[in-house]
Design an enzyme around this catalytic site. Structure first.
Site, PDB file in Angstrom:
ATOM      1  CG  ASP A 198      58.098  22.883  50.551  1.00 19.80           C
ATOM      2  OD1 ASP A 198      57.707  23.504  49.553  1.00 19.80           O
ATOM      3  OD2 ASP A 198      57.936  21.659  50.717  1.00 19.80           O
ATOM      4  CG  LEU A 199      51.881  24.404  51.083  1.00 21.54           C
ATOM      5  CD1 LEU A 199      51.450  24.728  52.510  1.00 21.54           C
ATOM      6  CD2 LEU A 199      51.069  25.198  50.061  1.00 21.54           C
ATOM      7  CG  ASP A 200      52.255  21.006  48.305  1.00 19.92           C
ATOM      8  OD1 ASP A 200      51.106  20.611  48.510  1.00 19.92           O
ATOM      9  OD2 ASP A 200      52.527  22.058  47.692  1.00 19.92           O
TER      10      ASP A 200
ATOM     11  CB  THR B 159      54.728  26.893  47.993  1.00 21.53           C
ATOM     12  OG1 THR B 159      54.235  25.719  47.360  1.00 21.53           O
ATOM     13  CG2 THR B 159      53.885  28.084  47.576  1.00 21.53           C
ATOM     14  CB  SER B 160      57.140  24.330  43.775  1.00 25.70           C
ATOM     15  OG  SER B 160      58.501  24.409  44.134  1.00 25.70           O
TER      16      SER B 160
ATOM     17  CE  LYS C 182      60.619  26.005  47.167  1.00 23.14           C
ATOM     18  NZ  LYS C 182      59.767  25.293  48.155  1.00 23.14           N
TER      19      LYS C 182
ATOM     20  CG  ASP D 264      58.917  17.788  51.591  1.00 22.54           C
ATOM     21  OD1 ASP D 264      58.333  16.812  51.087  1.00 22.54           O
ATOM     22  OD2 ASP D 264      58.890  18.932  51.087  1.00 22.54           O
TER      23      ASP D 264
END
Length: 643
Positions: free
Chosen positions: A442-444, A532-533, A564, A589
């Protein structure tokens, strides 16, 4: 070549018909009818169990228990009717089973209760209300302390079915089917021994694991499965194969306890014991994915052979098997925060066996040698400990002792539910290792910290869209989904374009999370990507602000139909890397992202911070990526070491 005739292919048709008739006549007609009736009922029964929320392993066990029950029942009740059970005969079967194998009595009683519950709820029951009332009394008999409570969920007959017959079948049972009978306990009222972990020599865990009966039997049963074995639609071994499969489980460390069992058991009881042991292994193998069920065939799990070719990956598989066995031995049927005296007794005794002062074996040996005179609770404890010894979880000489190499696993498993702690020079938690083909990040919140910028952008968005009291609180969910949650359809396109612009423009304060850059630098190109979203433009802007290069094959919210927590994003990420999702690690996360990875079938690593660790459900949980290290194995796989 001459064309084959029917005769050359199938033999003499008249002889074949005669042989078939002889075979049919060799089995009593009532048994043929019962078998056919059960074949017709089994699929519906399995679906009913599934509708009760039962996992596949429990459903498989229930079908096997029912099969075993009718083998005994039909001997006592010659005119067996699959849709109606005679209470007296059921009581006799349970009594006979208790005499042969007290440990399995609870599962047998529960399995028959399930079956009657299904008949009642499906309006298939043909017996009388009086018989139902008698059966309810039979089923409410308390189980002996220490009996393995596998498949405890939903044991009560359905109240709507009971009402139809004017019989109160739920008396004494609570909503989820537990018959506490005063057995529900608070672990805080008990004192547990400390698990003593001595300093372990290098390779001691590996050598103990390789020599344990548990692992040798896993290898044997996997070899027996080989290219595949026929199973039922729910993954249960066919009866014709069970005896052969049980023979494959030939390794045992029971020692003194095993000799005591053999001295007091009949051949039939020992055979039943072997089949019970097979059921345990089948549960371990299927629940952990070491054996997969595909189109009515049990096959060795995909790529398991490759994993077992690498020692580190093999030890990882063994840890999973060992942890699952410890759970079954102590916590089967429990829920977090809810335990019976059985759970506490088993956990307490296992901790004592792991302490500096392990219990003596003599009382257990005596109980197994003289079951008729032994105290029932001591006898059940002895039977359970004998099953631990058989798989090498404990060794038995003058004392009953958990091998030092396994005590860390015992402490880790039990400490999640009970006040048990590890002490000693080897008590420090050892790093965990996971071996995969690829990593999907994931990114953020996982690789970068964009929370301040994100919250600023969404607060501004709420103001500009005129949403009074708007508060952002949907981390990990695509922006489009959030916009749709707060705005009517006519304003959603405007709202989505606005939040994209606001987030892309505000990158102030975006930083790389601790350890993220170092971990990414240690991974080869093509072995990882980002899922990522964010939209593509936003993801690129935030990566640039954090100083991370955009990876190949990145998956963004505007590239999938379902974001997601749907599994689509991670399935696409694995496909772009050319990897099997089951051999990928999803690093997330947020609960929504972890749910997406789990639904896709990946292993999951949760990074606490955005969400408290206690609220994250994953295979592995770490406080930070700073302690995570990666290495490339000779076969090209990625081995991650977790703190």
């Amino acid at each position: 070549m001459a064309k084959k005739s029917k005769k050359s292919r199938f033999g003499n048709p008249a002889r074949a018909a005669a042989d078939a008739a002889a075979r049919a006549n060799s089995v009593p007609l009532r048994e043929v009818r019962l078998d056919r009736a059960m074949e017709a009922l089994a699929p519906g029964y399995a679906l009913w169990l599934e509708s009760q929320g039962r996992p596949d392993a429990d459903i498989d066990m229930s079908l096997m228990v029912l099969d075993d029950f009718f083998d005994l029942y039909r001997m006592l009740e010659p005119t067996t009717d699959a849709l109606s059970l005679v209470p007296g005969a059921v009581r006799e079967v349970l009594a006979a089973a208790a005499a042969a194998n007290p440990q399995a009595t609870f599962a047998l009683r529960s399995g028959v209760r399930d079956y009657v519950g299904y008949l009642v709820q499906a309006s298939l029951w043909t017996g009388t209300p009086g018989e139902l009332a008698e059966l309810a009394d039979v089923f409410k008999q308390p189980a002996w302390p220490g009996v393995d409570p596998a498949s405890l969920a939903s044991l009560a007959l359905p109240p709507e079915g009971a009402a139809d017959h004017g019989v109160d079948l739920d008396d004494g049972w609570d909503d989820d089917g537990w018959d506490d009978g005063g057995g529900a306990v608070d672990p805080a009222d008990y004192a547990f021994a400390d698990v003593f972990v001595p300093e372990l020599a290098a390779g001691q865990f590996a050598s103990t694991a390789r020599e344990s009966p548990l692992w040798k039997n896993v290898e044997s049963i996997l070899a027996w499965v080989g290219g595949g074995r026929d199973v039922t639609t729910k993954g249960v071994l066919r009866k014709k194969d069970r005896a052969q499969a049980a023979v494959a489980i030939r390794h045992s460390g029971a020692g003194l306890l095993g000799a005591a069992v053999s001295s007091s058991y009949t051949a039939a009881e020992l055979e039943a014991e072997a089949l019970d042991r097979l059921a345990l292994y089948w549960h371990l193998l299927t629940s952990l994915g070491l054996v997969a069920i595909e189109a009515g065939r049990a096959v060795v799990g995909p790529r398991l052979g490759e994993r077992l070719g690498d020692e580190a990956a093999t030890l990882e598989v063994f840890r999973d098997v060992l942890g699952q066995f410890i759970f079954v031995s102590t916590l089967s049927g429990s829920e977090p925060g809810r335990y019976t005296s059985w759970h506490v007794d088993m956990a307490s005794f296992m901790a004592e066996c792991s302490s500096e002062n392990p219990p003596e074996s003599a009382p257990l040996v005596q109980a197994l040698e003289s079951p008729d005179t032994a105290h029932p609770e001591l006898y059940i404890l002895a039977r359970n400990v004998a099953s631990w010894a058989a798989e090498g979880l404990v060794t038995v000489d003058c004392h009953v002792t958990v091998p030092p190499a396994f005590r860390r696993e015992v402490a880790d498993m039990l400490a999640e539910d009970f006040h048990i702690k590890a002490v000693g020079p080897g008590a420090k938690k050892q790093p965990q290792q996971v071996t995969v083909d690829a990593v999907l990040f994931d990114l953020d919140g996982t690789l970068i910290d964009s929370t301040p910028a994100t919250e600023r952008a969404w607060r501004r968005w709420g103001e500009l869209m005129g949403l009074d009291g708007f508060e952002y609180g949907s981390h990990g969910v695509p922006a489009q989904a959030q916009v749709e949650q707060y705005l009517e359809p006519a304003r959603q396109e405007e709202g989505f374009e606005l939040i994209k612009a606001l987030e892309t423009a505000d990158t102030d304060g975006i930083l790389c999370k601790p350890g993220a850059a170092e971990l990414l630098a240690s991974l080869p190109d093509g072995s990882w990507t980002i899922v990522t979203s964010c939209t593509r433009g936003l993801a690129e802007a935030r990566l640039a602000a954090a100083g991370i290069a955009v990876p190949a094959h990145m998956v963004t919210a505007d590239q999938v139909a379902n974001g997601k927590p749907h599994p689509e994003p991670f399935l696409l990420g694995a496909a772009r890397l050319g990897s099997d999702i089951a051999q990928c690690l999803v690093v997330e996360d947020a609960p929504a992202g972890l749910a997406s990875g789990t639904a896709a079938g990946a292993m999951t690593l949760a990074v606490a911070g955005t969400t408290d660790a206690a609220d994250l459900t994953a295979h592995y949980v770490v406080d930070s990526l700073a302690g995570v290290a990666a290495a490339v194995l000779p076969n090209g796989q990625i081995q991650l070491t977790l703190p």
